[in-house]
Design a protein around this motif. Sequence first.
Motif, mmCIF file in Angstrom:
data_model
loop_
_atom_site.group_PDB
_atom_site.id
_atom_site.type_symbol
_atom_site.label_atom_id
_atom_site.label_comp_id
_atom_site.label_asym_id
_atom_site.label_seq_id
_atom_site.Cartn_x
_atom_site.Cartn_y
_atom_site.Cartn_z
ATOM 1 N N GLN A 246 0.827 -1.208 0.000
ATOM 2 C CA GLN A 246 0.000 0.000 0.000
ATOM 3 C C GLN A 246 0.863 1.261 0.000
ATOM 4 O OE1 GLN A 246 -2.817 -0.459 3.289
ATOM 5 N NE2 GLN A 246 -4.360 -1.077 1.782
ATOM 6 N N ARG A 247 1.956 1.230 0.764
ATOM 7 C CA ARG A 247 2.864 2.384 0.737
ATOM 8 C C ARG A 247 3.483 2.542 -0.648
ATOM 9 N NH1 ARG A 247 4.426 0.331 5.848
ATOM 10 N NH2 ARG A 247 6.257 -0.640 4.892
ATOM 11 N N GLN A 248 3.753 1.414 -1.293
ATOM 12 C CA GLN A 248 4.343 1.450 -2.623
ATOM 13 C C GLN A 248 3.409 2.132 -3.617
ATOM 14 O OE1 GLN A 248 5.428 -2.442 -3.982
ATOM 15 N NE2 GLN A 248 6.678 -1.699 -5.667
ATOM 16 N N VAL A 249 2.116 1.866 -3.491
ATOM 17 C CA VAL A 249 1.134 2.515 -4.356
ATOM 18 C C VAL A 249 1.192 4.025 -4.192
ATOM 19 C CG1 VAL A 249 -1.351 2.910 -4.632
ATOM 20 C CG2 VAL A 249 -0.470 0.586 -4.584
ATOM 21 N N LEU A 250 1.262 4.483 -2.949
ATOM 22 C CA LEU A 250 1.290 5.919 -2.684
ATOM 23 C C LEU A 250 2.547 6.584 -3.219
ATOM 24 C CD1 LEU A 250 -0.090 5.952 0.982
ATOM 25 C CD2 LEU A 250 -1.332 6.443 -1.124
ATOM 26 N N MET A 251 3.607 5.790 -3.448
ATOM 27 C CA MET A 251 4.869 6.334 -3.939
ATOM 28 C C MET A 251 5.026 6.186 -5.455
ATOM 29 S SD MET A 251 6.255 7.576 -1.262
ATOM 30 C CE MET A 251 7.905 7.928 -1.868
ATOM 31 N N TRP A 256 -0.622 8.402 -9.377
ATOM 32 C CA TRP A 256 -1.094 9.766 -9.167
ATOM 33 C C TRP A 256 -1.401 10.465 -10.487
ATOM 34 C CZ3 TRP A 256 -2.733 11.273 -4.612
ATOM 35 C CH2 TRP A 256 -2.261 10.600 -3.480
ATOM 36 N N ALA A 384 -5.993 0.056 -2.513
ATOM 37 C CA ALA A 384 -5.339 1.349 -2.291
ATOM 38 C C ALA A 384 -5.266 2.155 -3.584
ATOM 39 C CB ALA A 384 -3.934 1.122 -1.726
ATOM 40 N N ALA A 385 -4.968 1.470 -4.691
ATOM 41 C CA ALA A 385 -4.914 2.153 -5.985
ATOM 42 C C ALA A 385 -6.277 2.724 -6.354
ATOM 43 C CB ALA A 385 -4.431 1.179 -7.065
ATOM 44 N N VAL A 388 -7.023 5.895 -4.213
ATOM 45 C CA VAL A 388 -6.351 7.113 -4.672
ATOM 46 C C VAL A 388 -7.084 7.705 -5.870
ATOM 47 C CG1 VAL A 388 -4.242 8.029 -5.721
ATOM 48 C CG2 VAL A 388 -4.083 6.451 -3.791
#
Length: 453
Positions: A246-251, A256, A384-385, A388
């Motif tokens: 999930q953190r990887q998705v945000l990065m 984005w 998570a994707a 966002v």
Amino acid sequence: MLKQLINFYKVSSPRPCNGEALSSSGSQHLHSDARRLKYLKWSTFLSATFGYGMYYVCRLSLNVVKKPIVDEGIFSETELGIIGSVLFFTYALGKFTNGFLADRSNINRFMTTGLLVTALVNLCLGFTHSFILFALLWGISGWFQSMGAASCVVGLSRWFTDKERGSYYGFWSASHNIGEALTFLIVASIVSVLGWRYGIVGLLGALIVWKFFHDTPESQGFPPVNVPKQKEEMSVVETTDFNKAQRQVLMMPAIWILALSSAFMYISRYAINSWGVFYLEAQKGYSTLDASFIISICPVCGIVGTIFSGVISDKLFGGCRNVPALIFGLMNVLALSLFLLVPGVHFWIDVLAMVLFGLGIGVLICFLGGLMAVDIAPRNASGAALGVVGIASYIGAGLQDVMSGVLIEGQKTVQNGVDVYDFTYINWFWIGAALLSVFFALLVWNAKSKESD
């Protein structure tokens, strides 16, 4: 009080399982149970589809009656834009919170509550002229609106196996188009006869959901449809991998960028949904009923686009989403140009524009609205994707309503006691958003799947 509320909404207690006695029962009993299970599954699926369509009817009813509200001097275009944006912002927040709550809830009561409250709020809105109170109530409606999709998705997960869920999900996902079409046809007809204060539906939908949308197979005396291979709780290692993904998705910049592309697509989508009827009435002189009929063509064609979007990419483009996203993104731009820039009143050009717009948006909602992000996200972080992209999309929709209202009112003049609108700026705002959506989608043309290690 709080404990009673929690107990009311918690997942239904299981009944004695028929599946345990099937081996000792006769074949007739087995056949009877199989028929009942099939009935319950179809009942849940159809009520979810119809019920979520009614959610959309409640959500979009305001869009049909904007011109009558302005004509009566109740609210200005800017105030209506702000009111519309409040719903989108609370809806975006609610989609996040209610997704977690639905997993732990009796979805029959959860979804019925959401639809009942939003229908009652719509009923109350017809009797208030206070801008603050109207915006507050519409924001409350937005949060309860977000109970719908979460409940339906959880219901499909509880009642359908992994192998069959995809097909049912594809057809259910067209329910928002069905709701949009019903809004522009039914509400417009009611408004034309009785006035805008009576353009309220949804209570019937809440009754149908309460009666036919079932919580779990276990609550009906059947074994769970989906049984996990291992019932143990997630190990520390698995939890670490899940959090890392999930953190990887945000990065991931590509996620984005796709979120921005979807946000601009939602600006163009809700520009037509929120202001299309108003535009046709104010700019081209259509009646409320005729304008609503033209706009209703969009969601009807959107059903076709949404249902066949996967087939289009899988069969025609070998699973590639980028090429069809570009084609239908440009179709979206073309449709808006036909709708907004062709001078004069041409009924069939307006109809053609809505056909193209509906097909384009139907495909883009599937691709830009989630599937392309899921394709490149780690498999254990697809939620998570989607989160966002979803939040960005509805923030875009909310900002659109505010900006559209300001631009429309700012270019209004009164000539001989009649409101005259100049839509030049609004035209380029809506078309420009569609172009920016295509541009950002092109930036991730070569993005690849990135699994967590």
